[in-house]
Design a protein around this motif. Structure first.
Motif, PDB file in Angstrom:
ATOM      1  N   UNK A 122     -11.179   0.836   2.423  1.00 39.44           N
ATOM      2  CA  UNK A 122     -10.093  -0.105   2.497  1.00 39.44           C
ATOM      3  C   UNK A 122      -8.906   0.526   1.776  1.00 39.44           C
ATOM      4  N   UNK A 123      -7.809   0.814   2.508  1.00 37.42           N
ATOM      5  CA  UNK A 123      -6.725   1.633   1.940  1.00 37.42           C
ATOM      6  C   UNK A 123      -5.426   0.850   1.828  1.00 37.42           C
ATOM      7  N   UNK A 124      -5.132   0.439   0.623  1.00 44.96           N
ATOM      8  CA  UNK A 124      -3.851  -0.243   0.403  1.00 44.96           C
ATOM      9  C   UNK A 124      -3.055   0.437  -0.719  1.00 44.96           C
ATOM     10  N   UNK A 125      -3.740   0.789  -1.824  1.00 50.56           N
ATOM     11  CA  UNK A 125      -3.045   1.332  -2.999  1.00 50.56           C
ATOM     12  C   UNK A 125      -2.425   2.704  -2.706  1.00 50.56           C
ATOM     13  N   UNK A 126      -1.237   2.912  -3.278  1.00 50.42           N
ATOM     14  CA  UNK A 126      -0.539   4.208  -3.153  1.00 50.42           C
ATOM     15  C   UNK A 126      -0.145   4.683  -4.548  1.00 50.42           C
ATOM     16  N   UNK A 127       0.209   5.955  -4.677  1.00 48.70           N
ATOM     17  CA  UNK A 127       0.557   6.446  -6.017  1.00 48.70           C
ATOM     18  C   UNK A 127       1.675   5.618  -6.664  1.00 48.70           C
ATOM     19  N   UNK A 128       2.629   5.166  -5.879  1.00 47.69           N
ATOM     20  CA  UNK A 128       3.757   4.423  -6.446  1.00 47.69           C
ATOM     21  C   UNK A 128       3.577   2.915  -6.432  1.00 47.69           C
ATOM     22  N   UNK A 129       2.534   2.417  -5.786  1.00 50.56           N
ATOM     23  CA  UNK A 129       2.385   0.958  -5.619  1.00 50.56           C
ATOM     24  C   UNK A 129       0.937   0.524  -5.680  1.00 50.56           C
ATOM     25  N   UNK A 130       0.606  -0.213  -6.762  1.00 47.36           N
ATOM     26  CA  UNK A 130      -0.741  -0.776  -6.912  1.00 47.36           C
ATOM     27  C   UNK A 130      -0.642  -2.291  -6.887  1.00 47.36           C
ATOM     28  N   UNK A 131      -0.294  -2.861  -8.042  1.00 48.69           N
ATOM     29  CA  UNK A 131      -0.146  -4.317  -8.112  1.00 48.69           C
ATOM     30  C   UNK A 131       0.947  -4.798  -7.156  1.00 48.69           C
ATOM     31  N   UNK A 132       2.032  -4.059  -7.071  1.00 49.12           N
ATOM     32  CA  UNK A 132       3.118  -4.456  -6.157  1.00 49.12           C
ATOM     33  C   UNK A 132       2.884  -3.843  -4.771  1.00 49.12           C
ATOM     34  N   UNK A 133       1.703  -4.133  -4.238  1.00 53.58           N
ATOM     35  CA  UNK A 133       1.273  -3.503  -2.983  1.00 53.58           C
ATOM     36  C   UNK A 133       2.190  -3.832  -1.806  1.00 53.58           C
ATOM     37  N   UNK A 134       2.877  -4.961  -1.862  1.00 53.00           N
ATOM     38  CA  UNK A 134       3.747  -5.344  -0.728  1.00 53.00           C
ATOM     39  C   UNK A 134       4.887  -4.340  -0.549  1.00 53.00           C
ATOM     40  N   UNK A 135       5.089  -3.491  -1.555  1.00 47.05           N
ATOM     41  CA  UNK A 135       6.172  -2.489  -1.448  1.00 47.05           C
ATOM     42  C   UNK A 135       5.658  -1.161  -0.906  1.00 47.05           C
ATOM     43  N   UNK A 136       4.433  -1.118  -0.430  1.00 48.83           N
ATOM     44  CA  UNK A 136       3.826   0.168  -0.033  1.00 48.83           C
ATOM     45  C   UNK A 136       4.722   0.939   0.943  1.00 48.83           C
ATOM     46  N   UNK A 137       4.578   2.272   0.887  1.00 52.10           N
ATOM     47  CA  UNK A 137       5.526   3.134   1.604  1.00 52.10           C
ATOM     48  C   UNK A 137       4.916   3.941   2.733  1.00 52.10           C
ATOM     49  N   UNK A 138       3.577   3.928   2.891  1.00 54.00           N
ATOM     50  CA  UNK A 138       2.998   4.757   3.950  1.00 54.00           C
ATOM     51  C   UNK A 138       3.657   4.413   5.283  1.00 54.00           C
TER      52      UNK A 138
END
Ligand SMILES: Cc1cc2nc3c(=O)[nH]c(=O)nc-3n(C[C@H](O)[C@H](O)[C@H](O)COP(=O)(O)OP(=O)(O)OC[C@H]3O[C@@H](n4cnc5c(N)ncnc54)[C@H](O)[C@@H]3O)c2cc1C
Length: 381
Positions: A122-138
């Motif tokens: 399950x892939x949601x977390x990114x280096x720049x966005x964990x708790x603020x996942x709605x800002x993810x950049x992929x």
């Protein structure tokens, strides 16, 4: 009020307890030392129906209630906390797919999860966005009729072993509404992996996944474009209570062992269980464990009965992993110097459960949800 399980549920619990003691527990510590996912573990869990708990029967699953899935995680975690990750991830992913994927997609994707043929991530977390996942950049950039995924996902459970993944990527503008969900095969030609060297849950492992323009066809889109974030967050609601029960299972196993030690170990001419300094802390932990367990099962029962359960699931997620950590620590101290040795599973349980104080969202996020539900949305930061 009825605080009992049905006869069928009790029978299932006994069956799981025997399976866990005989098949899983003997490998708990050796798998940690090997620090990689043992294929036979997946096969054993699948043969017991534990990778398909939340998958409909016609897709090869058990179609179990949320309560039963929680019970399975609790029982499995008593003997092998890390095996419960296979329940947690597959239950989370399959619940999201069952609610959002088309009939055709479900028919293709769900049976191999249930049978253990594929291990999902399950892939949601990114280096720049964990708790603020709605800002993810992929990025999911249009390519013909489909997209290409580019970017890095990090801290992914089973990241070195998974064959398939639910990946959140940005198809639209900023914020949650610009995020879509894709079901992808982790094709080595376009996805490279780098492992984490973790404190615990080493048999499951985490990794960073680097997506280098992975092509995904339109049929890989789960739900509508821009609906990925919302559908995933709804899945988290109940998986948080399952995580709570897994942590409590590991804590209860440690408490049972510590109580037995309090009967057996003598100091100053008496069993240490006669000293209130030893047993009062254990009595306190037993009380807290029971309270937290009720909260977890209430969340799952509410899910099964189509009642709102986001507050209860958030309470379960913030409280149970923290409580499990505290309980296991107290049990470790009860064993004296033996608890500090890697001969005992207690220290490993401590390392393992701490991970789920963070994974699937920290206590702070859960408390934000609880506070928002108590005060109203106007008070969300
Ligand atoms: C064992 C484990 C398994 C995981 N598995 C997965 C997985 O399978 N897939 C996946 O996508 N991710 C996974 N994760 C990642 C996990 O979801 C993130 O670590 C988590 O969401 C927190 O993000 P972060 O680590 O970037 O912390 P950050 O968001 O950087 O937060 C750092 C600290 O600040 C606090 N904080 C942040 N914002 C606020 C706020 N508004 N108010 C108060 N406090 C705040 C946090 O609580 C935390 O203590 C896993 C993590 C662990 C440890």
């Amino acid at each position: 009020m009825d605080f009992t399980f049905t006869d069928d549920e009790d029978t299932y619990r006994q069956e799981l307890r025997r399976f866990t003691a005989k098949v899983l527990a003997p490998h708990y510590q050796s798998d940690d030392k090997a620090a990689k996912l043992r294929p036979q573990l997946v096969a054993d869990m699948a043969a017991m129906g534990l990778t398909g708990l939340r998958i409909p029967e016609h897709h090869g699953g058990q179609e179990a209630s949320a309560v039963l899935a929680g019970m399975a995680a609790e029982e499995v975690a008593r003997g092998d906390f890390n095996a419960s990750y296979l329940i947690i991830v597959s239950a989370l992913v399959s619940d999201i797919l069952t609610r959002n994927a088309t009939g055709d997609q479900q028919a293709r994707w769900l049976p191999p999860i249930a049978s253990g043929e594929v291990v999902p991530a399950f892939c949601i977390t990114e280096p720049g966005h964990g708790t603020d996942a709605a800002k993810l950049e992929m990025k999911a950039e249009p390519d013909g009729d489909g997209w290409r995924l580019t970017g890095e996902k990090t801290s992914i459970t089973l990241g070195m072993s998974a064959d398939v993944a639910l990946v959140l990527a940005r198809t639209g503008g900023p914020g949650a509404r610009g995020v879509s969900a894709f079901w992808v095969e982790l094709d080595a030609a376009h996805v490279s992996r780098s492992p984490f060297d973790d404190l615990g849950s080493r048999a499951i492992g985490r990794a960073s996944l680097h997506f280098d323009g992975l092509p995904v066809p339109r049929e890989a889109l789960v739900g509508g474009e821009g609906q990925g974030f919302v559908s995933v967050m709804q899945g988290f609601d109940y998986s948080r209570a399952i995580i709570g029960l897994a942590c409590l299972g590991a804590a209860q196993a440690s408490l049972d062992e510590a109580l037995q030690w309090a009967r057996d170990r003598e100091a100053f001419g008496s069993p240490i269980g006669t000293f209130q300094g030893v047993v009062f802390p254990l009595a306190e932990q037993a009380t807290y464990l029971r309270g937290a367990r009720h909260v977890c099962y209430e969340a799952l029962w509410r899910k099964d009965n189509d009642l709102d359960h986001s507050t209860e699931a958030a309470m379960a997620k913030f409280w149970a992993p923290k409580l499990a950590t505290e309980t296991i620590h107290q049990c470790l101290l009860t064993f004296g110097h033996l608890g500090y040795s890697s001969e005992s599973p207690v220290g490993q349980r401590l390392r393992d459960v701490i991970g789920l104080e963070i994974g699937d969202g920290t206590a702070q996020v859960s408390k934000l949800v609880i506070a928002r539900n108590l005060l109203g949305r106007a008070f969300a930061p």
